[in-house]
Design a protein around this motif. Structure first.
Motif, PDB file in Angstrom:
ATOM      1  N   GLU A  38      21.976   8.850   5.429  1.00  0.00           N
ATOM      2  CA  GLU A  38      22.947   7.731   5.542  1.00  0.00           C
ATOM      3  C   GLU A  38      23.833   7.700   4.299  1.00  0.00           C
ATOM      4  O   GLU A  38      25.049   7.552   4.368  1.00  0.00           O
ATOM      5  N   GLU A  39      23.200   7.948   3.142  1.00  0.00           N
ATOM      6  CA  GLU A  39      23.944   7.992   1.871  1.00  0.00           C
ATOM      7  C   GLU A  39      24.810   9.252   1.832  1.00  0.00           C
ATOM      8  O   GLU A  39      25.891   9.257   1.231  1.00  0.00           O
ATOM      9  N   VAL A  40      24.354  10.331   2.474  1.00  0.00           N
ATOM     10  CA  VAL A  40      25.045  11.635   2.419  1.00  0.00           C
ATOM     11  C   VAL A  40      25.259  12.113   3.865  1.00  0.00           C
ATOM     12  O   VAL A  40      24.527  12.979   4.352  1.00  0.00           O
ATOM     13  N   PRO A  41      26.279  11.567   4.551  1.00  0.00           N
ATOM     14  CA  PRO A  41      26.401  11.787   6.003  1.00  0.00           C
ATOM     15  C   PRO A  41      26.654  13.236   6.413  1.00  0.00           C
ATOM     16  O   PRO A  41      26.302  13.620   7.531  1.00  0.00           O
ATOM     17  N   TYR A  85      24.082  22.953  -1.245  1.00  0.00           N
ATOM     18  CA  TYR A  85      24.842  21.717  -1.047  1.00  0.00           C
ATOM     19  C   TYR A  85      25.594  21.286  -2.301  1.00  0.00           C
ATOM     20  O   TYR A  85      26.566  20.533  -2.220  1.00  0.00           O
ATOM     21  N   ASN A  86      25.201  21.807  -3.450  1.00  0.00           N
ATOM     22  CA  ASN A  86      25.781  21.386  -4.725  1.00  0.00           C
ATOM     23  C   ASN A  86      26.363  22.578  -5.491  1.00  0.00           C
ATOM     24  O   ASN A  86      25.910  22.901  -6.596  1.00  0.00           O
ATOM     25  N   PRO A  87      27.371  23.271  -4.909  1.00  0.00           N
ATOM     26  CA  PRO A  87      27.854  24.546  -5.476  1.00  0.00           C
ATOM     27  C   PRO A  87      28.977  24.405  -6.507  1.00  0.00           C
ATOM     28  O   PRO A  87      29.376  25.408  -7.095  1.00  0.00           O
TER      29      PRO A  87
END
Ligand SMILES: O=C(C1CCC1)N1C[C@@H]2C[C@H]3C[C@@H](O)[C@@H](O)[C@]2(C1)O3
Length: 130
Positions: A38-41, A85-87
């Protein structure tokens, strides 16, 4: 038979020890629970197989793993997903990637230090027989 259930019980004890060791490390707090979709749709659009330390413990209790390698495949998802996800080059992404790499190395180091190779072979024999 009985001896197989004894080996698999010892495997669950070993895998809980590895998982709890990682979960106690403050560096790995972001990996402790599922990413909040929900925080990271868009998270599940990017990451096809989410994983976290609490889900590993649930899987262990549900007797999902018969070998250490099966557990490592799921545990590796935690840091691989974080790198995927964090590139970006911004400081927050780089910080997460440093922690993902630290998790990767800590995971392999704990296993190498504590796993008896004869025990791993006994687990693999059980997997091969099923
Ligand atoms: O990948 C992760 C976790 C970090 C290791 C696992 N997240 C995706 C989001 C991007 C970044 C900042 C926050 O938006 C926070 O929600 C997350 C959680 O961190």
């Amino acid at each position: 038979e009985e001896q197989e259930e004894d080996v698999l019980r010892d495997l669950r004890l070993f895998l809980r020890y590895v998982t709890e060791s990682l979960a106690q490390d403050r560096r790995f707090k972001a990996f402790a629970k599922p990413v909040d979709t929900e925080e990271v749709p868009d998270y599940t659009l990017v990451v096809k197989a989410p994983m976290d330390l609490s889900t590993l413990l649930t899987n262990i209790d549900e007797q999902k793993y018969v070998t250490v390698d099966e557990f490592v495949c799921d545990a590796d998802l935690i840091w691989k997903n974080a790198l995927e996800y964090n590139p970006d080059s911004d400081p927050m992404d780089r910080h997460i990637r440093h922690r993902a790499c630290a998790l990767r190395d800590a995971l392999r180091s704990i296993i190498r230090a504590e796993l008896n190779e004869g025990f791993q072979r006994a687990c693999e024999e059980i997997r091969a027989s099923r």
